[in-house]
Write an enzyme that holds these catalytic residues in place. Structure first.
Site, PDB file in Angstrom:
ATOM      1  N   GLY A  57       0.763  -1.251   0.000  1.00  0.00           N
ATOM      2  CA  GLY A  57       0.000   0.000   0.000  1.00  0.00           C
ATOM      3  C   GLY A  57       0.789   1.294   0.000  1.00  0.00           C
ATOM      4  N   GLU A 111       3.917   3.921   6.046  1.00  0.00           N
ATOM      5  CA  GLU A 111       2.715   3.083   5.933  1.00  0.00           C
ATOM      6  C   GLU A 111       1.665   3.784   5.089  1.00  0.00           C
ATOM      7  OE1 GLU A 111       1.124   0.483   6.283  1.00  0.00           O
ATOM      8  OE2 GLU A 111       1.340  -0.533   8.196  1.00  0.00           O
ATOM      9  N   ASP A 112       0.753   3.002   4.524  1.00  0.00           N
ATOM     10  CA  ASP A 112      -0.350   3.603   3.772  1.00  0.00           C
ATOM     11  C   ASP A 112      -1.434   4.142   4.703  1.00  0.00           C
ATOM     12  OD1 ASP A 112      -1.088   1.040   4.592  1.00  0.00           O
ATOM     13  OD2 ASP A 112      -1.901   0.421   2.666  1.00  0.00           O
ATOM     14  N   ASP A 115      -5.233   1.712  10.836  1.00  0.00           N
ATOM     15  CA  ASP A 115      -6.627   1.501  11.236  1.00  0.00           C
ATOM     16  C   ASP A 115      -6.624   1.133  12.721  1.00  0.00           C
ATOM     17  OD1 ASP A 115      -9.293   0.835  11.382  1.00  0.00           O
ATOM     18  OD2 ASP A 115      -9.224  -0.791   9.952  1.00  0.00           O
ATOM     19  N   GLY A 117      -4.140  -0.236  14.251  1.00  0.00           N
ATOM     20  CA  GLY A 117      -2.772  -0.087  14.735  1.00  0.00           C
ATOM     21  C   GLY A 117      -2.075  -1.422  14.964  1.00  0.00           C
ATOM     22  N   THR A 119      -1.016  -3.618  12.795  1.00  0.00           N
ATOM     23  CA  THR A 119       0.124  -3.781  11.891  1.00  0.00           C
ATOM     24  C   THR A 119       1.326  -2.985  12.409  1.00  0.00           C
ATOM     25  OG1 THR A 119      -1.423  -3.995  10.058  1.00  0.00           O
ATOM     26  CG2 THR A 119       0.860  -3.560   9.474  1.00  0.00           C
ATOM     27  N   LEU A 120       1.047  -1.750  12.817  1.00  0.00           N
ATOM     28  CA  LEU A 120       2.095  -0.861  13.335  1.00  0.00           C
ATOM     29  C   LEU A 120       2.802  -1.484  14.536  1.00  0.00           C
ATOM     30  CD1 LEU A 120       1.998   1.966  12.033  1.00  0.00           C
ATOM     31  CD2 LEU A 120       1.351   2.845  14.246  1.00  0.00           C
ATOM     32  N   LYS A 143      -6.843   6.468  10.309  1.00  0.00           N
ATOM     33  CA  LYS A 143      -8.304   6.341  10.306  1.00  0.00           C
ATOM     34  C   LYS A 143      -8.852   6.627  11.694  1.00  0.00           C
ATOM     35  CE  LYS A 143     -10.012   2.992   7.437  1.00  0.00           C
ATOM     36  NZ  LYS A 143     -10.646   1.694   7.121  1.00  0.00           N
ATOM     37  N   ASP A 173      -5.650  -0.411  -1.946  1.00  0.00           N
ATOM     38  CA  ASP A 173      -6.375  -1.306  -2.851  1.00  0.00           C
ATOM     39  C   ASP A 173      -7.662  -1.866  -2.269  1.00  0.00           C
ATOM     40  OD1 ASP A 173      -5.269  -2.988  -0.843  1.00  0.00           O
ATOM     41  OD2 ASP A 173      -5.463  -4.687  -2.196  1.00  0.00           O
TER      42      ASP A 173
END
Ligand code: 5GP
Length: 192
Positions: A57, A111-112, A115, A117, A119-120, A143, A173
């Protein structure tokens, strides 16, 4: 003709995109501001400055961002995946992190969108395990959501804050489609 300021969804994308959230020109000026800020903040650390783009992303945002950072830097990519279609799978899969050369470096993760967090948090833990000297985050979009994970690291650089809707374009995407839109739009499809 391509109008960078337009908020009308171009004809070709109307079946996928409900409305334009961020125009091409607003993205461009915000990315330039972020580049200036990052250049000033990292000037002192430049010899050890590493940018890690999170695929897929972030690829357009990162490409635009590094071109407005006026410092020497190294660019690496690694992969994180947690979404399928418009839904989070709840599990974050990290890939290629072991190949990054971040030991003793000041790392800026690009990062893209953030949301929950989740993933972060996973990325931050992995980079610390690998001996990064400092880890900061730059996200194109943050977000606004109630679904925040606990213990998520602070994001130092935020391009835009957006409502809790599924967004596409500028690298973002839906099942690998719509990444090439030069603007960011609200996805028209139903949230499953
Ligand atoms: P988190 O782990 O913060 O919940 O989710 C982050 C990842 O989920 C992002 O890197 C992105 O891949 C995906 N994601 C979250 N929200 C959206 C969205 O609105 N649109 C798209 N295209 N991906 C999203």
């Amino acid at each position: 003709m391509n109008d960078r300021h337009t908020t009308a969804v171009p004809e070709a994308w109307r079946s996928d995109v409900e409305s334009v959230l961020l125009t091409e020109s607003s993205i461009r000026s915000r990315v330039a501001e972020l580049g200036k800020q990052i250049s000033a903040d990292y000037a002192r650390l430049a010899p050890d400055f590493v940018v890690v783009g999170i695929l897929t992303g972030s690829f357009i945002f990162l490409a635009d961002l590094v071109r407005v950072v006026s410092l020497p830097l190294r660019v690496y990519f690694a992969r994180a995946k947690s979404y399928s279609g418009t839904r989070s799978t709840g599990t974050v899969h990290l890939q290629d992190f072991e190949r990054l050369q971040v030991r003793g470096k000041h790392v800026l993760v690009v990062e893209d969108i953030v949301d929950t967090g989740k993933t972060l948090k996973a990325i931050s833990e992995e980079l610390s395990r690998q001996g990064a000297l400092s880890v900061e985050f730059c996200t194109f979009i943050a977000k606004q959501t109630e679904r925040k994970e606990e213990g998520v690291p602070q994001v130092r650089y935020v391009g835009f804050v957006c409502p809790d809707r599924f967004v596409v374009g500028y690298g973002l995407d839906c099942d690998e489609r719509l990444r090439q839109l030069p603007f960011v739009g609200i996805y028209r499809g139903p949230r499953e």
